[in-house]
Motif scaffolding. Structure first.
Motif, PDB file in Angstrom:
ATOM      1  N   THR A  16       0.790  -1.197   0.123  1.00  0.00           N
ATOM      2  CA  THR A  16      -0.032   0.061   0.002  1.00  0.00           C
ATOM      3  C   THR A  16       0.793   1.255   0.155  1.00  0.00           C
ATOM      4  O   THR A  16       0.415   2.387   0.342  1.00  0.00           O
ATOM      5  N   GLY A  18       4.047   4.157  -1.826  1.00  0.00           N
ATOM      6  CA  GLY A  18       4.009   5.140  -3.026  1.00  0.00           C
ATOM      7  C   GLY A  18       3.587   4.498  -4.131  1.00  0.00           C
ATOM      8  O   GLY A  18       2.809   5.193  -4.866  1.00  0.00           O
ATOM      9  N   ILE A  19       4.344   3.659  -4.721  1.00  0.00           N
ATOM     10  CA  ILE A  19       4.152   3.387  -6.057  1.00  0.00           C
ATOM     11  C   ILE A  19       3.053   2.396  -6.364  1.00  0.00           C
ATOM     12  O   ILE A  19       2.293   2.457  -7.287  1.00  0.00           O
ATOM     13  N   SER A  48      -2.803  -5.305   2.509  1.00  0.00           N
ATOM     14  CA  SER A  48      -1.629  -4.637   3.268  1.00  0.00           C
ATOM     15  C   SER A  48      -0.958  -5.690   4.300  1.00  0.00           C
ATOM     16  O   SER A  48      -1.664  -6.594   4.457  1.00  0.00           O
ATOM     17  N   SER A  49       0.361  -5.689   4.605  1.00  0.00           N
ATOM     18  CA  SER A  49       0.923  -6.552   5.237  1.00  0.00           C
ATOM     19  C   SER A  49       0.629  -6.596   6.602  1.00  0.00           C
ATOM     20  O   SER A  49       0.657  -7.383   7.706  1.00  0.00           O
ATOM     21  N   TYR A  74      -1.004 -10.621   2.806  1.00  0.00           N
ATOM     22  CA  TYR A  74      -0.523 -10.889   1.429  1.00  0.00           C
ATOM     23  C   TYR A  74      -1.154 -12.506   0.978  1.00  0.00           C
ATOM     24  O   TYR A  74      -1.318 -12.456  -0.147  1.00  0.00           O
ATOM     25  N   HIS A  92      12.447  -3.894  -2.645  1.00  0.00           N
ATOM     26  CA  HIS A  92      13.089  -4.851  -3.458  1.00  0.00           C
ATOM     27  C   HIS A  92      13.319  -6.224  -2.604  1.00  0.00           C
ATOM     28  O   HIS A  92      13.144  -7.458  -3.126  1.00  0.00           O
ATOM     29  N   LYS A 113      10.186  -3.359 -10.252  1.00  0.00           N
ATOM     30  CA  LYS A 113      11.787  -3.426 -10.551  1.00  0.00           C
ATOM     31  C   LYS A 113      12.424  -2.980  -9.292  1.00  0.00           C
ATOM     32  O   LYS A 113      11.757  -2.611  -8.550  1.00  0.00           O
TER      33      LYS A 113
HETATM   34  N1  LIG Z   1       8.167   1.883 -11.377  1.00  0.00           N
HETATM   35  C1  LIG Z   1       8.483   2.887 -10.718  1.00  0.00           C
HETATM   36  O1  LIG Z   1       8.483   4.095 -11.236  1.00  0.00           O
HETATM   37  C2  LIG Z   1       8.960   2.760  -9.072  1.00  0.00           C
HETATM   38  C3  LIG Z   1       8.713   4.012  -8.465  1.00  0.00           C
HETATM   39  C4  LIG Z   1       9.133   3.800  -7.174  1.00  0.00           C
HETATM   40  C5  LIG Z   1       9.261   2.357  -6.454  1.00  0.00           C
HETATM   41  N2  LIG Z   1       9.181   1.451  -7.335  1.00  0.00           N
HETATM   42  C6  LIG Z   1       9.591   0.106  -6.840  1.00  0.00           C
HETATM   43  O2  LIG Z   1       8.450  -0.013  -5.860  1.00  0.00           O
HETATM   44  C7  LIG Z   1       8.730  -0.699  -4.893  1.00  0.00           C
HETATM   45  C8  LIG Z   1       8.198  -0.066  -3.775  1.00  0.00           C
HETATM   46  O3  LIG Z   1       8.617   1.211  -3.632  1.00  0.00           O
HETATM   47  P1  LIG Z   1       7.797   2.521  -2.855  1.00  0.00           P
HETATM   48  O4  LIG Z   1       8.432   3.806  -3.170  1.00  0.00           O
HETATM   49  O5  LIG Z   1       6.287   2.153  -3.184  1.00  0.00           O
HETATM   50  O6  LIG Z   1       8.169   1.984  -1.333  1.00  0.00           O
HETATM   51  P2  LIG Z   1       7.168   2.483  -0.164  1.00  0.00           P
HETATM   52  O7  LIG Z   1       6.439   3.713  -0.304  1.00  0.00           O
HETATM   53  O8  LIG Z   1       8.181   2.291   1.226  1.00  0.00           O
HETATM   54  O9  LIG Z   1       6.113   1.178   0.005  1.00  0.00           O
HETATM   55  C9  LIG Z   1       6.692  -0.084   0.344  1.00  0.00           C
HETATM   56  C10 LIG Z   1       5.215  -0.839   0.889  1.00  0.00           C
HETATM   57  O10 LIG Z   1       5.654  -2.107   1.020  1.00  0.00           O
HETATM   58  C11 LIG Z   1       4.864  -2.770   2.013  1.00  0.00           C
HETATM   59  N3  LIG Z   1       5.937  -3.401   2.872  1.00  0.00           N
HETATM   60  C12 LIG Z   1       5.755  -4.822   3.212  1.00  0.00           C
HETATM   61  N4  LIG Z   1       6.849  -4.967   4.001  1.00  0.00           N
HETATM   62  C13 LIG Z   1       7.764  -4.162   4.161  1.00  0.00           C
HETATM   63  C14 LIG Z   1       8.693  -3.642   4.942  1.00  0.00           C
HETATM   64  N5  LIG Z   1       9.440  -4.546   5.640  1.00  0.00           N
HETATM   65  N6  LIG Z   1       8.983  -2.335   5.101  1.00  0.00           N
HETATM   66  C15 LIG Z   1       8.656  -1.531   4.208  1.00  0.00           C
HETATM   67  N7  LIG Z   1       7.631  -1.723   3.354  1.00  0.00           N
HETATM   68  C16 LIG Z   1       6.913  -2.849   3.674  1.00  0.00           C
HETATM   69  C17 LIG Z   1       4.192  -1.622   2.806  1.00  0.00           C
HETATM   70  O11 LIG Z   1       2.754  -1.852   2.558  1.00  0.00           O
HETATM   71  P3  LIG Z   1       1.883  -2.712   3.338  1.00  0.00           P
HETATM   72  O12 LIG Z   1       2.843  -3.283   4.560  1.00  0.00           O
HETATM   73  O13 LIG Z   1       0.729  -1.968   3.781  1.00  0.00           O
HETATM   74  O14 LIG Z   1       1.730  -3.739   2.722  1.00  0.00           O
HETATM   75  C18 LIG Z   1       4.687  -0.346   2.306  1.00  0.00           C
HETATM   76  O15 LIG Z   1       3.725   0.516   2.130  1.00  0.00           O
HETATM   77  C19 LIG Z   1      10.184  -0.906  -4.908  1.00  0.00           C
HETATM   78  O16 LIG Z   1      10.659  -2.060  -5.118  1.00  0.00           O
HETATM   79  C20 LIG Z   1      10.756   0.235  -5.766  1.00  0.00           C
HETATM   80  O17 LIG Z   1      11.980  -0.129  -6.618  1.00  0.00           O
HETATM   81  C21 LIG Z   1       9.104   1.558  -8.447  1.00  0.00           C
END
Ligand SMILES: NC(=O)c1ccc[n+]([C@@H]2O[C@H](COP(=O)([O-])OP(=O)(O)OC[C@H]3O[C@@H](n4cnc5c(N)ncnc54)[C@H](OP(=O)(O)O)[C@@H]3O)[C@@H](O)[C@H]2O)c1
Length: 383
Positions: A16, A18-19, A48-49, A74, A92, A113
């Motif tokens: 849930t 940013g991306i 959400s986890s 999940y 990742h 990615k």
């Molecule tokens: N395509 C693009 O342009 C793009 C842009 C940004 C990021 N990304 C990729 O998307 C992935 C996520 O990036 P993001 O920027 O969305 O990250 P983020 O905002 O930190 O969100 C990650 C989400 O993963 C879940 N999660 C599960 N276990 C976690 C843990 N141990 N620590 C932190 N979060 C955890 C959380 O949601 P819940 O716990 O609620 O499930 C959290 O909200 C990365 O692999 C990144 O490379 C891609």
């Protein structure tokens, strides 16, 4: 369309953050706004986890239809019969386990990615997708932009003559210590979340080089590159802060220069330079910032007093708008729907072998630069 119903793909969103929010917002934009009528997307569920309420907050924040179901784990999403494909948007470090959970439950997967932490993990995912007969793709959204397809087509058609070199950079100026936490807790620099510039940003530099020097080559010329690299580590956590990779593709002798940093910028504010430069014997094609979301390219013919101009085109800048008011992430979703409709397990635009080849390059760069994550993160053990 000739009166045929569009194919419907039912999505589940895993995470849930940013991306996840950006992708899901794009998914909900009607495909007709981008002149797509053969497929459609339904948002069936999100997980959400941590809790069902967080999943529900996420669904509310993206204006999901009331029918979309929130899940507090999940595993519950992976077991949801109303879902065909799951979009993985965790850090990742978690892609391997999360994607594996979904594939083993018989779901198709679109995984953010970088595909996984290393190539060995990605190979296992590919094997399981094949065994289960489900679709799997790394979510390198850049490749599905019509402008990216146009650039590949132009270069593949010989528009630049013979391509000899591709430079590509994705770097962001950051106040690293302050923005990513004084203890390095943010996922961008946190070794426990497979942080660092290469896996998060450098993958886009590599994808531009691979699109041109690997992807559009005839299959027999698609050979693994020889690489040399340099890494400067982030002093607080030991992740890579600035990384440069030199690639030589043996079949053509063409060279790639892929750079990335979380300390300096691809786009200096007063005099930005194009971060992607494709250089052929007839001239250059450069792609404007941001390279992950391409919208403009410039053609510059090579000229000399003795030979004149070899290109049959003139200097020009081409711009392509993103329709529908979105980010442009819907195009990769459309690709998933068409592949699944057509019974394909992998995309021709972002295929398994190419994802694996890029992961292998990143493995070697990290190994040579001494950026190795914990045994647990690098392992293929599951769960
Ligand atoms: N395509 C693009 O342009 C793009 C842009 C940004 C990021 N990304 C990729 O998307 C992935 C996520 O990036 P993001 O920027 O969305 O990250 P983020 O905002 O930190 O969100 C990650 C989400 O993963 C879940 N999660 C599960 N276990 C976690 C843990 N141990 N620590 C932190 N979060 C955890 C959380 O949601 P819940 O716990 O609620 O499930 C959290 O909200 C990365 O692999 C990144 O490379 C891609």
């Amino acid at each position: 369309m000739s009166g045929k119903e569009p194919f419907t793909l039912r999505w589940g969103i895993l995470a849930t953050g940013g991306i996840a929010k950006k992708f899901t917002t794009d998914l909900l934009i009607p495909p007709s706004t981008r002149s797509v009528t053969d497929i459609q997307h339904v948002l069936s569920a999100a997980a959400s986890s941590t809790s069902v309420s967080r999943a529900q907050e996420f669904l509310t924040s993206v204006n999901a239809p009331a029918s979309a179901k929130p899940h507090g784990s999940y595993a519950a999403l992976a077991a949801d019969p109303s879902v065909d494909i799951i979009y993985i948007a965790t850090p990742h470090s978690h892609h391997y386990a999360n994607a594996r959970l979904c594939l083993e439950a018989g779901k198709s997967v679109l995984c953010e990615k970088p595909f996984t932490v290393n190539a060995a993990q990605a190979e296992v995912l590919v094997r399981i997708a094949r065994e289960k007969g489900v679709f799997l793709m790394e979510a390198v959204w850049t490749r599905f932009f019509p402008i990216a397809r146009e650039i590949r087509g132009f270069v593949a058609g010989g528009g630049l003559g013979e391509v000899k070199r591709v430079w590509a950079d994705l770097s962001f100026w950051n106040d690293v210590e302050r923005e990513f936490g004084e203890k390095g807790e943010h996922r961008m620099v946190n070794m426990d979340l497979a942080g660092g510039a290469l896996l998060d940003l450098g993958i886009y530099s590599l994808t531009w080089i691979f699109q041109i020097l690997y992807h559009i080559q005839p299959p027999s010329s698609r050979t693994a590159p020889i690489t040399a690299s340099a890494i400067t580590k982030y002093h607080l956590t030991g992740c890579d802060e600035t990384t440069s990779v030199l690639l030589t593709f043996p079949s053509t002798g063409a060279q790639g220069i892929a750079t990335t940093s979380i300390r300096v910028s691809s786009a200096a504010t007063s005099a930005p330079t194009d971060p992607v430069r494709i250089q052929g014997t007839h001239g250059d094609l450069t792609v404007a910032f941001p390279p992950y979301r391409p919208w403009q390219y410039t053609l510059s013919p090579a000229e000399s007093a003795s030979r004149g101009k070899l290109a049959d085109w003139d200097a020009q800048t081409v711009e392509r708008e993103i329709p529908g008011g979105g980010m442009g992430m819907f195009w990769e979703a459309d690709e998933c729907a068409r592949c699944i409709r057509d019974g394909k397990l992998e995309s021709e635009v972002m295929g398994w072998e190419e994802s694996l080849e890029i992961m292998r390059v990143m493995d070697k760069v990290r190994k040579d630069g001494g950026v190795i994550y914990s045994d647990e993160l690098e392992s293929v053990k599951y769960p």
